[in-house]
Design an enzyme around this catalytic site. Sequence first.
Site, PDB file in Angstrom:
ATOM      1  N   ASP A 171      51.497  28.101  52.817  1.00 14.14           N
ATOM      2  CA  ASP A 171      50.455  28.549  53.741  1.00 14.14           C
ATOM      3  C   ASP A 171      50.038  27.356  54.591  1.00 14.14           C
ATOM      4  O   ASP A 171      49.690  26.305  54.068  1.00 14.14           O
ATOM      5  CB  ASP A 171      49.256  29.074  52.943  1.00 14.14           C
ATOM      6  CG  ASP A 171      48.153  29.564  53.869  1.00 14.14           C
ATOM      7  OD1 ASP A 171      48.425  30.429  54.713  1.00 14.14           O
ATOM      8  OD2 ASP A 171      47.017  29.065  53.761  1.00 14.14           O
ATOM      9  N   GLU A 253      55.065  31.855  57.029  1.00  9.94           N
ATOM     10  CA  GLU A 253      54.647  32.973  57.858  1.00  9.94           C
ATOM     11  C   GLU A 253      55.412  32.929  59.178  1.00  9.94           C
ATOM     12  O   GLU A 253      55.601  31.865  59.746  1.00  9.94           O
ATOM     13  CB  GLU A 253      53.144  32.893  58.143  1.00  9.94           C
ATOM     14  CG  GLU A 253      52.299  33.256  56.953  1.00  9.94           C
ATOM     15  CD  GLU A 253      50.829  33.142  57.288  1.00  9.94           C
ATOM     16  OE1 GLU A 253      50.120  34.142  57.150  1.00  9.94           O
ATOM     17  OE2 GLU A 253      50.397  32.048  57.690  1.00  9.94           O
ATOM     18  N   CYS A 307      45.208  40.470  47.733  1.00  6.52           N
ATOM     19  CA  CYS A 307      45.161  39.894  46.390  1.00  6.52           C
ATOM     20  C   CYS A 307      46.596  39.671  45.912  1.00  6.52           C
ATOM     21  O   CYS A 307      47.406  40.600  45.903  1.00  6.52           O
ATOM     22  CB  CYS A 307      44.425  40.842  45.428  1.00  6.52           C
ATOM     23  SG  CYS A 307      44.518  40.324  43.717  1.00  6.52           S
ATOM     24  N   CYS A 310      47.050  41.981  42.411  1.00  9.06           N
ATOM     25  CA  CYS A 310      47.194  43.446  42.408  1.00  9.06           C
ATOM     26  C   CYS A 310      47.592  44.009  43.771  1.00  9.06           C
ATOM     27  O   CYS A 310      47.879  45.195  43.903  1.00  9.06           O
ATOM     28  CB  CYS A 310      45.907  44.114  41.929  1.00  9.06           C
ATOM     29  SG  CYS A 310      44.565  44.055  43.144  1.00  9.06           S
ATOM     30  N   CYS A 326      39.091  38.973  44.212  1.00  9.93           N
ATOM     31  CA  CYS A 326      39.519  40.349  44.456  1.00  9.93           C
ATOM     32  C   CYS A 326      38.461  41.313  43.940  1.00  9.93           C
ATOM     33  O   CYS A 326      38.129  41.301  42.754  1.00  9.93           O
ATOM     34  CB  CYS A 326      40.861  40.614  43.767  1.00  9.93           C
ATOM     35  SG  CYS A 326      41.391  42.327  43.953  1.00  9.93           S
ATOM     36  N   CYS A 329      40.433  43.938  41.273  1.00  7.47           N
ATOM     37  CA  CYS A 329      40.877  43.558  39.926  1.00  7.47           C
ATOM     38  C   CYS A 329      40.177  42.320  39.378  1.00  7.47           C
ATOM     39  O   CYS A 329      40.358  41.953  38.224  1.00  7.47           O
ATOM     40  CB  CYS A 329      42.389  43.355  39.895  1.00  7.47           C
ATOM     41  SG  CYS A 329      42.926  41.759  40.572  1.00  7.47           S
ATOM     42  N   ASP A 336      43.709  29.457  49.744  1.00  9.77           N
ATOM     43  CA  ASP A 336      44.987  29.058  50.347  1.00  9.77           C
ATOM     44  C   ASP A 336      46.154  29.288  49.391  1.00  9.77           C
ATOM     45  O   ASP A 336      47.242  29.700  49.805  1.00  9.77           O
ATOM     46  CB  ASP A 336      44.950  27.578  50.758  1.00  9.77           C
ATOM     47  CG  ASP A 336      43.984  27.331  51.908  1.00  9.77           C
ATOM     48  OD1 ASP A 336      43.736  28.287  52.677  1.00  9.77           O
ATOM     49  OD2 ASP A 336      43.473  26.206  52.028  1.00  9.77           O
TER      50      ASP A 336
END
Length: 376
Positions: A171, A253, A307, A310, A326, A329, A336
């Site tokens: 990231d 990305e 997340c 999940c 999250c 969950c 990051d």
Amino acid sequence: MLLTVKMKLHPTEDQHQKLLRTMERFNEACNYVSEFAWRNRIFNKVELQKNLYYDIRGTFNLSSQMVVRLVGKVSESYLADRSCYHEFKPHGAVIYDQRILTIKTLDTCSILTLEGREMVSMSYGRYQPLDLKRVKGQADLALIKNQFYLLIVVDVPEEPQIEPEEIIGVDLGIANIATTSTGETFSGQKCTESRKRYTRIKADLQSVGTWDAKKHLKKLSGKERRFKNDTNHCISKQIVAEAKGTHSGIALEDLTGIRDRTPGYKALAAAIGKWAFYEIAMYIRYKAHMAGIPVYLVDPHYTSQQCSHCGYTSRENRKTQSDFFCIKCGHTDNADINAAKNIASRADVNQPIALRPEPKRSGRWKGKPTALAVGS
Ligand SMILES: [Zn+2]
């Protein structure tokens, strides 16, 4: 893989003048050839040479090899576009080859000028070892901001691509320049000053209302750019080393086209953050390629809101800049690292696409195989 390496020349004042005169004469002769070519609609290198060789030798007093090179330069230029007359600027690049340029050591070259050969000292970025045996034929002598550079093409060996056992997601951001899904964080401590400037640039851009990544990069002064360049080389090297050590591929990305997809200022600000680290993405890609590490580009949408445990995606998951929680969950993580994990898993799901490093970084190196200027 062919790379363009930028060597900085350190001529004496006298040598500088000699190189300058050579450059101006070379381009003057280019214009002479160009006029003939345009008037007679002759663009073929061999034909031009047949017609003009002795003429140029006599008129411009250039060495035979330089005549060959300049005719080649004009011919190549017209091969790309025959719709108009081409004028060559006085300080356009001079094309050299092994007969008129000798690079024996990494710090000196013997280069032909109008007044004979000169031994000129030079230096280049320390980012990678350079094997002189792999220097390919041609080199361009370029004048950039009154500073001479040699742009030489080097054939750098590539390692065979590995079959990755894992994927490391990376990231890229501003607070942390790079964070990996394995929990490594690269902040580039000395970047604080640059970051302050980014903030200012962002504010400027906000008031203007338009934004262009290239202009943005140009705004950074040479010193800052060199520093950022340094940091990015260093971080990308470490990430690729980790991937190599763990037999992993790398996922990033896919930021190409992010501008088109994300209208509005808020999204724009985020995009600027991403684009500021476009360079590091490029370095990771090319260093990985050299090391035989496959790189996967993944969909960048919601990597910070999803997340990694999940898969639930919501803006609510991101309470602060640094913390991920999250709401479905209860998974908590560094924000990051969570994003990096999402990037890694998207590469797992997607059809893997091995990438070559960025093929065209700047229009200037047109015609060169895979051009990437390295060093400063
Ligand atoms: Zn969850």
